[in-house]
Design a protein around this motif. Structure first.
Motif, PDB file in Angstrom:
ATOM      1  N   TRP A  72       0.822  -1.204   0.000  1.00 46.32           N
ATOM      2  CA  TRP A  72       0.000   0.000   0.000  1.00 46.32           C
ATOM      3  C   TRP A  72       0.859   1.258   0.000  1.00 46.32           C
ATOM      4  CZ3 TRP A  72      -5.124   0.168  -0.821  1.00 46.32           C
ATOM      5  CH2 TRP A  72      -5.849  -1.027  -0.688  1.00 46.32           C
ATOM      6  N   TRP A  73       2.075   1.143   0.485  1.00 43.61           N
ATOM      7  CA  TRP A  73       2.953   2.310   0.543  1.00 43.61           C
ATOM      8  C   TRP A  73       3.555   2.622  -0.834  1.00 43.61           C
ATOM      9  CZ3 TRP A  73       4.039   6.415   3.310  1.00 43.61           C
ATOM     10  CH2 TRP A  73       5.230   7.098   3.071  1.00 43.61           C
ATOM     11  N   ALA A  74       4.119   1.589  -1.486  1.00 47.76           N
ATOM     12  CA  ALA A  74       4.799   1.809  -2.762  1.00 47.76           C
ATOM     13  C   ALA A  74       3.871   1.640  -3.961  1.00 47.76           C
ATOM     14  CB  ALA A  74       5.982   0.846  -2.893  1.00 47.76           C
ATOM     15  N   GLY A  75       2.800   0.852  -3.808  1.00 51.77           N
ATOM     16  CA  GLY A  75       1.929   0.592  -4.948  1.00 51.77           C
ATOM     17  C   GLY A  75       2.568  -0.409  -5.893  1.00 51.77           C
ATOM     18  N   THR A  76       2.511  -1.677  -5.555  1.00 50.82           N
ATOM     19  CA  THR A  76       3.185  -2.735  -6.329  1.00 50.82           C
ATOM     20  C   THR A  76       2.648  -2.803  -7.752  1.00 50.82           C
ATOM     21  OG1 THR A  76       3.375  -3.993  -4.281  1.00 50.82           O
ATOM     22  CG2 THR A  76       3.843  -5.164  -6.320  1.00 50.82           C
ATOM     23  N   SER A  77       3.568  -2.882  -8.701  1.00 49.85           N
ATOM     24  CA  SER A  77       3.182  -2.969 -10.111  1.00 49.85           C
ATOM     25  C   SER A  77       3.917  -4.120 -10.805  1.00 49.85           C
ATOM     26  CB  SER A  77       3.498  -1.653 -10.837  1.00 49.85           C
ATOM     27  OG  SER A  77       4.898  -1.383 -10.775  1.00 49.85           O
ATOM     28  N   LYS A  78       4.172  -5.185 -10.034  1.00 50.19           N
ATOM     29  CA  LYS A  78       4.910  -6.311 -10.603  1.00 50.19           C
ATOM     30  C   LYS A  78       4.477  -7.610  -9.934  1.00 50.19           C
ATOM     31  CE  LYS A  78       9.678  -7.640 -11.748  1.00 50.19           C
ATOM     32  NZ  LYS A  78      11.099  -7.260 -11.622  1.00 50.19           N
TER      33      LYS A  78
END
Length: 259
Positions: A72-78
């Motif tokens: 939720w902090w970094a916003g995973t996109s992988k």
């Protein structure tokens, strides 16, 4: 040491585990500085470690960002996965597997072959890409899957920040609020908007994980069918004469009377 000593099941399990550890350490330090991925997998097999677990450990070491949980902090996109399934990929079933991957993803991609591995890559301009590698070995296939969408993450973060920032800034236009307070409040609104976008990014992340699972299932199913068909085609049917039943006596007698 007493040579007649007996060991309990629990002690035997600990001894075998320790023996495996010693064996692995000896292999690692045997006149070499390191081991290849294939050699690590062989050692894992000797130690009773699943290939899936070892492959995930290897990729976690190679890529610190290797994970399948949303941040939720970094916003995973992988999303990445390594899995071993029954059946071997080969030149005969590779084209069929590509059709299955295109069917699930709804797009085309470029296929290639590197050594024993069959690879398929799909790229959507600058939005993202997916890469699948299938490596056959001893009746099984190791699947390595990577899906990345940095472009979508950037776009949603950008507008997630910009829209709340602009709306808040416009609301202060013409007011007596100092520029510093207006800018600070607008910035806070923009950052809040970015975290609000995380809900969409989380839903998209889960959607991609689901699609990933569907692709893996489709590949595993086709490999299993292909392997079963190959096994079935190798079965030879014995001479059919061995299965012909003898003529029933009453039937023979009936024929004699009629003649």
């Amino acid at each position: 040491m007493n040579s007649n000593k007996t060991y309990s099941k629990k002690e035997i399990s600990k001894i075998l585990n320790r023996a495996s550890e010693i064996q692995i350490q000896r292999e690692i330090h045997r006149d070499r500085d390191g081991l290849s991925k294939e050699e690590l997998l062989e050692l894992a097999d000797e130690a009773g470690i699943d290939a899936d677990v070892m492959l995930e450990a290897i990729y976690t070491m190679d890529d610190p960002n290797f994970k399948n949980t949303f941040s939720w902090w970094a916003g995973t996109s992988k999303v990445q996965i390594v899995k071993t399934v029954e059946g071997e990929v080969n030149d005969e079933n590779w084209a069929d597997l590509i059709k299955q991957m295109r069917k699930v993803t709804g797009g085309i991609g470029a296929d290639s072959k590197s050594g024993k591995s069959y690879e398929w890559e799909q790229q959507t301009k600058d939005i993202g890409y997916r890469h699948i590698s299938l490596t056959p070995k001893e009746g099984k296939t190791s699947i390595q899957y990577v899906l990345n969408w940095p472009g979508i993450k950037f776009i949603t973060n950008f507008f997630g920040f910009l829209i709340p920032f602009m709306i808040t800034a416009i609301s202060f236009d013409g007011s007596d609020t100092s520029m510093f307070i207006a800018a600070l409040t607008s910035t806070i609104a923009g950052v809040t908007g970015v975290f609000g976008v995380r809900i969409f990014q989380k839903l998209y992340f889960e959607k991609q994980k689901k699609q990933l699972s569907n692709i893996i299932d489709a590949i595993a199913t086709r490999l299993h069918i292909s392997s079963f068909a190959k096994t079935s085609s190798s079965i030879e049917i014995e001479d059919q004469d061995l299965y012909q039943t003898e003529e029933h006596p009453s039937s023979s007698q009936s024929k004699e009377r009629n003649s």
